[in-house]
Design an enzyme around this catalytic site. Structure first.
Site, PDB file in Angstrom:
ATOM      1  N   ALA A  68       0.829  -1.214   0.000  1.00  0.00           N
ATOM      2  CA  ALA A  68       0.000   0.000   0.000  1.00  0.00           C
ATOM      3  C   ALA A  68       0.861   1.261   0.000  1.00  0.00           C
ATOM      4  O   ALA A  68       0.717   2.127  -0.865  1.00  0.00           O
ATOM      5  CB  ALA A  68      -0.924  -0.018   1.213  1.00  0.00           C
TER       6      ALA A  68
ATOM      7  N   VAL B  71      14.615  -8.429   1.630  1.00  0.00           N
ATOM      8  CA  VAL B  71      15.851  -7.807   2.114  1.00  0.00           C
ATOM      9  C   VAL B  71      16.151  -8.376   3.496  1.00  0.00           C
ATOM     10  O   VAL B  71      15.358  -8.238   4.415  1.00  0.00           O
ATOM     11  CB  VAL B  71      15.700  -6.270   2.189  1.00  0.00           C
ATOM     12  CG1 VAL B  71      16.975  -5.637   2.704  1.00  0.00           C
ATOM     13  CG2 VAL B  71      15.388  -5.714   0.819  1.00  0.00           C
TER      14      VAL B  71
ATOM     15  N   ASP C 279       5.761  -3.694   6.400  1.00  0.00           N
ATOM     16  CA  ASP C 279       4.663  -3.872   7.348  1.00  0.00           C
ATOM     17  C   ASP C 279       5.079  -4.678   8.575  1.00  0.00           C
ATOM     18  O   ASP C 279       4.241  -5.178   9.295  1.00  0.00           O
ATOM     19  CB  ASP C 279       3.463  -4.540   6.664  1.00  0.00           C
ATOM     20  CG  ASP C 279       3.817  -5.923   6.129  1.00  0.00           C
ATOM     21  OD1 ASP C 279       4.977  -6.339   6.297  1.00  0.00           O
ATOM     22  OD2 ASP C 279       2.929  -6.580   5.547  1.00  0.00           O
ATOM     23  N   ASN C 280       6.392  -4.825   8.804  1.00  0.00           N
ATOM     24  CA  ASN C 280       6.806  -5.541  10.014  1.00  0.00           C
ATOM     25  C   ASN C 280       8.093  -4.944  10.579  1.00  0.00           C
ATOM     26  O   ASN C 280       8.918  -4.403   9.851  1.00  0.00           O
ATOM     27  CB  ASN C 280       6.963  -7.037   9.737  1.00  0.00           C
ATOM     28  CG  ASN C 280       8.135  -7.328   8.833  1.00  0.00           C
ATOM     29  OD1 ASN C 280       9.270  -7.464   9.279  1.00  0.00           O
ATOM     30  ND2 ASN C 280       7.878  -7.414   7.531  1.00  0.00           N
TER      31      ASN C 280
ATOM     32  N   CYS D 291      -2.213 -19.586  32.330  1.00  0.00           N
ATOM     33  CA  CYS D 291      -3.328 -20.259  33.010  1.00  0.00           C
ATOM     34  C   CYS D 291      -4.666 -19.685  32.544  1.00  0.00           C
ATOM     35  O   CYS D 291      -5.672 -20.389  32.504  1.00  0.00           O
ATOM     36  CB  CYS D 291      -3.176 -20.176  34.528  1.00  0.00           C
ATOM     37  SG  CYS D 291      -3.349 -18.533  35.184  1.00  0.00           S
TER      38      CYS D 291
END
EC number: 6.2.1.45
Length: 1021
Positions: A442, A518, A542-543, A598
């Site tokens: 995008a 990359v 995006d990361n 838990c």
């Protein structure tokens, strides 16, 4: 009127979730359906008009109509990306229609042939750009009287103006778009003071509203009526209640209620005289009033000059326009108040009036399109009522690039809009840049479109490198606007490169598109030669992992990096400049809060908990277990190897045994398996939990065990008519059949029912000695015990029950990789059903597949408007980088939230400084540089002699090459070795041939013998 308006087409179809998936998570279904009922008109199809139109078409309104009969000219190509030289002379609206229509098949694009009152009344929202003030007032008088949304916007060079009027009464349903806050109550006093459980912050503000549920002792409070909040502190708030509400016993949940808000707007005639501003940059607090008069002065100038604007950097024209500003200031003294007109600042506006800058167009186009969507959907808070903006810091230095009438005059080129502001020499500099764009999703698509309009990389020396290892999916089409339905499945970088070469033919042969990720594994492709040629690197990722890697490379090669990101209506930009600012990796977001173990296993209290549990169940059944089976079948000594590494070897071997000894042979077997698993997970396991902790159980302090966040569950009785129960069986059976390679018949619900009727379910038998952790500390203790108490006898027994791998030669299962965006693969269907069945166990409100996909798939909400805006800001910083500015105050990091709306800027943070032996160094950008493959002894001597540093440790990656505490013989053997030989000896690996720089980390002492922190060493081979 043209006959192709299709304004009264039937009510909108269902939302195409495949296409609008990411946007739906920003706007929600209700807002989207409202948008699909809205007809929008755009008047003026210059660069700004087309940018707004593009964003609205992608978002999905009922219809989009265009009006701009002006003939296309060469200067339109400065920012109008849907026009080409072949369309010069055609009406702008007609020439733009076809390309806009390709963006979204659900949005008909029409051309209207006039804008009389009858036409205007057909629309929900009208946007105008580039029209006279007289026309604006005429249109706004009609829209205001008829409650039609009206937005006018104008861009002049690096300046911009927006006016918004949504009528006397406009209702905003959701002002922020944030998820309603919710939490667990620990106490409600008689005076209405509500306290949170376990020091959890409530996050509410004064005036918010909340409703309550599950409060014991106060049935009236559970009726669902909203209560207004008065905040007492981060952990308590107050509501108004009286004695009739009863007395609090225990329990209770609160949830924030979004209350609609009515806003009132004034028409343009009133707002011209008494403007209300939204501030876009708090460092320029006094500028909106100056520009309010400046833009009106330009209209006055145009009235006198047959619509012509002042010529670029023409002193006579600028002086005349300034005179009109003075007259306006005298007529309406309240606008400036105590301030004086700023002649230097306003003349800059007049000099640039014919300028058209792609970055400003993208920024404003995203902003205005979002305002249109606010009007159509009633979601998010609109701009009230003016927003002015400038980016004068983007102007290059006067000494190197003087701006005057000669240098900035039009040359009959598509870049005349940019030349009018920056001049010809700076345009040449932009054309000859070598830029690396990492990612073409995008942000990448929008960035490339901006660069095509700027002519970036189009010169003889210029080049754009793009890389993206991803292919195009349907859900991308809603905001990655260079892609079309026919491109689904193709490589993003290739398609994007072709698309922008069509927008600007000057880029033909100037784009090198790659498909490589990359990262460390591609350093032979993106090698020294590649990085050293670059002028600028731009991230469109995006990361965080990939961003951090690119950031490290940019720091190493000393390349400027432009970074940006979006999350729904929020966006940010960051500029990283060598030897000046900190880098991307210098600051980090706080880690995401993880769900306690838990809570996940036994005590969920939110749908997020049950979705995480269901995703883990999916992975266990269909990914991890089949992978373990394949390892057992293919690896000799699997059991012995696993014993060393896996504390839960018993659980792993039991799973392998189940998957091999009880393998299904028919699809019916898969249905039976799913039914048995339903019983285990949603009935027997729950009964066992209640056997360990009965409903009336008490803690060691005597408090009820099932209270606060612990909700007492109820076992489920399988009901074939319950959709979630049946979906668990259908999804589970199909997925199991897939991993075993069984043919999946197109089984009907009746087929499933027939098999399910034959399944015999054993009644629950409570087991003694089953340990269930009640707290995280207990869960951790159990995990530690697991690794310390391996029962060899039991393991031998299970291992002996496994079939010999040789008897299943060539037999393998097919592990499933989770894929969220394919609605036919049963992945989300199964996870939704499993999550909802568990939610039914615990009395938690269930979620639909749409919400489950969002949480399980960790989807990042996205909308085209934010993306366009953010890339615009990046391009405005790019001009500064090209100019080589070294004053940190000239750069801006941007922070925006279109929902509020909020726009803020800050200076980048300066890179930190270090010191040793009275020498200063930049802790991020500096390094010690040495040439040649020298010996270890030579390296140690160099630092002792040249820097006054005694090296005590030297490492390369994870290999420790030298330490002062090594035995003398080891040190002696290594001192004479060349560095590459030393690396080979210690790491047992050759230095790869593409590596031209060796990076060493050192620990050392200064001249005083003190331990000091110093930069790393870079040895150039």
């Amino acid at each position: 009127m043209s006959d192709n308006m299709q304004i009264d087409s039937p009510s909108p179809q269902e939302i195409d979730e495949g296409l609008y998936s990411r946007q739906l998570y920003v706007l929600g279904k209700e807002a989207m359906l409202k948008m699909q009922n809205a007809n929008v008109l755009i008047i003026g199809l210059n660069g700004l008009g087309i940018e707004i139109a593009k964003n609205i078409a992608l978002a999905g309104v009922k219809s989009l109509s265009l009006y701009d009969p002006k003939p296309v000219s060469i200067t339109d190509l400065s920012t109008q990306f849907f026009l080409s030289e072949s369309e010069i002379g055609q009406p702008r609206d007609v020439a733009s229609r076809e390309k806009l229509a390709e963006l979204n098949s659900y949005v008909p694009i029409n051309v209207v042939d006039n804008i009389d009152e009858e036409t205007l009344l057909k629309f929900k929202c009208i946007v105008s750009t580039n029209i006279s003030l007289e026309e604006q007032v005429k249109i706004n008088n009609i829209t205001h009287a008829n409650n039609i949304g009206y937005i006018n916007a104008d861009i002049k060079g690096l300046f911009g103006q927006i006016f918004v009027d949504f009528g006397d009464k406009f209702t905003v349903i959701d002002q922020t778009g944030e998820e309603p806050l919710s939490g667990i109550v620990s106490d409600i006093e008689k005076n209405g003071t509500v306290t949170m459980l376990d020091d959890n912050r409530h996050g509410l503000q004064d005036g918010d509203y909340v409703k309550f549920a599950e409060v014991e002792g106060m049935p009236k409070l559970n009726e669902g009526n909203p209560h207004k909040v008065e905040v007492l502190g981060p952990y308590a708030f107050k509501i108004k209640i009286d004695e009739s509400y009863g007395e609090y016993v225990k329990g209770g949940l609160y949830t924030q209620v979004k209350v609609p808000k009515d806003l009132s707007f004034e028409p343009l005639t009133k707002q011209l005289a008494a403007p209300e501003y939204l501030i876009s940059d708090f460092a320029k607090f006094d500028k909106p009033a100056q520009l309010h008069l400046g833009f009106q002065a330009l209209h006055a100038f145009q009235t006198k000059h047959q619509g012509e604007l002042p010529a670029p950097y023409n002193e006579q024209d600028a002086t005349e326009a300034f005179r009109y500003a003075e007259e306006l200031a005298t007529q309406n003294p309240s606008i400036l108040g105590e301030d004086k007109l700023d002649e230097k600042y306003l003349k800059e506006l007049f000099y640039q009036a014919r300028g058209d800058i792609p970055g400003v167009v993208a920024f404003y186009g995203g902003l205005i399109a979002q305002e249109v969507l606010k009007n159509c959907s009633s979601k998010f808070t609109p701009i009230k009522q003016w927003l002015y903006f400038d980016s004068l810091e983007s102007l290059p230095s006067e000494t190197e690039y003087p701006r005057n009438e000669e240098n900035n005059k039009p040359i009959g080129s598509r870049y005349d809009g940019q030349i009018a502001v920056f001049g010809k020499a700076f345009q040449e500099k932009i054309a000859n840049l070598k830029v690396f764009l990492v990612g073409s999703g995008a942000i990448g698509c929008e960035m490339l479109k901006n660069w095509a309009m700027m002519g970036l990389g189009s010169g003889p020396e210029g080049k754009i490198f793009i890389t993206d290892n991803d292919s195009i999916e349907k859900s991308n089409l809603n905001r990655q606007f260079l892609f079309r339905p026919k491109d689904v499945g193709k490589n993003k970088s290739d398609v994007a490169a072709l698309a922008v070469q069509q927008m600007n033919p000057d880029l033909k042969g100037k784009i090198d598109s790659k498909l490589d990720k990359v990262g460390p594994e591609t350093e032979d492709i993106f090698d020294d030669k590649f990085w050293t040629q670059l002028n600028i690197v731009v991230n469109a990722l995006d990361n965080v992992e990939a961003r951090t890697y690119v950031d490290r490379r940019c720091v190493f090669y000393k390349k400027p990096l432009l970074e940006s990101g979006t999350l729904g209506t929020k966006g940010n930009t960051q500029v990283v400049i060598p030897n000046l600012t900190e880098s991307y990796s210098s600051s980090q977001d706080p880690p995401e809060k993880s769900i306690p173990l838990c809570t996940l296993r036994s005590f969920p209290n939110k749908i997020d908990h049950t979705i995480a549990w269901a995703k883990s169940l999916f992975q266990g059944y269909f990914a991890e277990s089949p992978e373990s089976v394949n390892l057992y079948l293919s690896q000799p000594n699997y059991v012995e190897q696993t014993l060393k590494q896996n504390p839960d070897i018993k659980g792993t071997l039991e799973n392998i045994s189940k998957y091999l000894n009880n393998r299904p042979y028919t699809f019916e077997d898969c249905i039976k398996w799913a039914r048995q698993e339903f019983e285990t997970k949603f009935n027997h396991d729950i009964q066992q939990l209640l056997y360990n902790f009965p409903p009336d159980a008490k803690t060691s302090t005597g408090a009820p065990f099932w209270s606060g966040p612990k909700r007492a569950p109820k076992p489920l009785e399988f009901d074939i008519n319950n959709k979630d129960h049946l979906d668990f069986i259908i999804g589970g059976a199909n997925l199991l059949a897939f991993i075993y390679g069984l043919k999946e018949p197109n089984a009907t619900v009746d087929d499933f029912k027939k098999v399910l009727e034959q399944v015999i379910i054993e009644p629950f038998q409570p087991k003694s000695g089953v340990e269930i952790a009640a707290t995280d500390a207990e869960a951790e203790e159990q995990a530690n015990n697991l690794s310390g108490s391996i029962d060899d006898e039991q393991i031998r027994k299970i291992a002996a029950s496994l079939p010999e791998p040789s008897t299943l030669a060539g037999y393998r299962l097919t592990p499933i990789e989770f894929e969220k965006d394919d609605d036919t693969n049963h992945h989300i269907e199964f996870i939704t059903a499993a999550s909802n069945c568990r939610a039914l166990n615990y009395g938690i409100e269930i979620a639909d597949a749409h919400k489950t996909k969002f949480i399980a798939g960790k989807i990042i909400p996205a909308i085209a408007t934010t993306t366009a805006l953010v890339t615009g800001l990046v391009c405005l910083e790019l001009y500064k980088v090209v100019d080589g500015k070294d004053d940190i105050e000239q750069y801006k990091n941007g922070f925006i939230n279109l929902a509020l709306p909020f726009i803020g800027f800050s200076e980048p943070i300066k890179s930190p400084e270090g010191k040793y032996n009275n020498k200063k160094f930049d802790q991020i950008w500096d390094r010690f540089e040495l040439n040649g493959d020298i010996t270890l002894q030579e390296l140690l001597d160099h630092f002792e002699k040249e820097e006054g540093l005694t090296i005590s440790m030297l490492s390369y990656g994870v290999s420790l090459l030298y330490a002062s505490f090594f035995p003398p013989k080891k040190v002696k053997d290594r001192l004479g070795l060349k560095l590459t030989s030393l690396i080979k000896e210690v790491s047992k690996k050759e230095v790869p041939s593409h590596v031209k720089n060796l990076i060493f980390e050192i620990c050392c002492d200064d001249e005083e013998g003190e331990d000091v922190e110093v930069p790393y060493i870079c040895v150039k081979l």
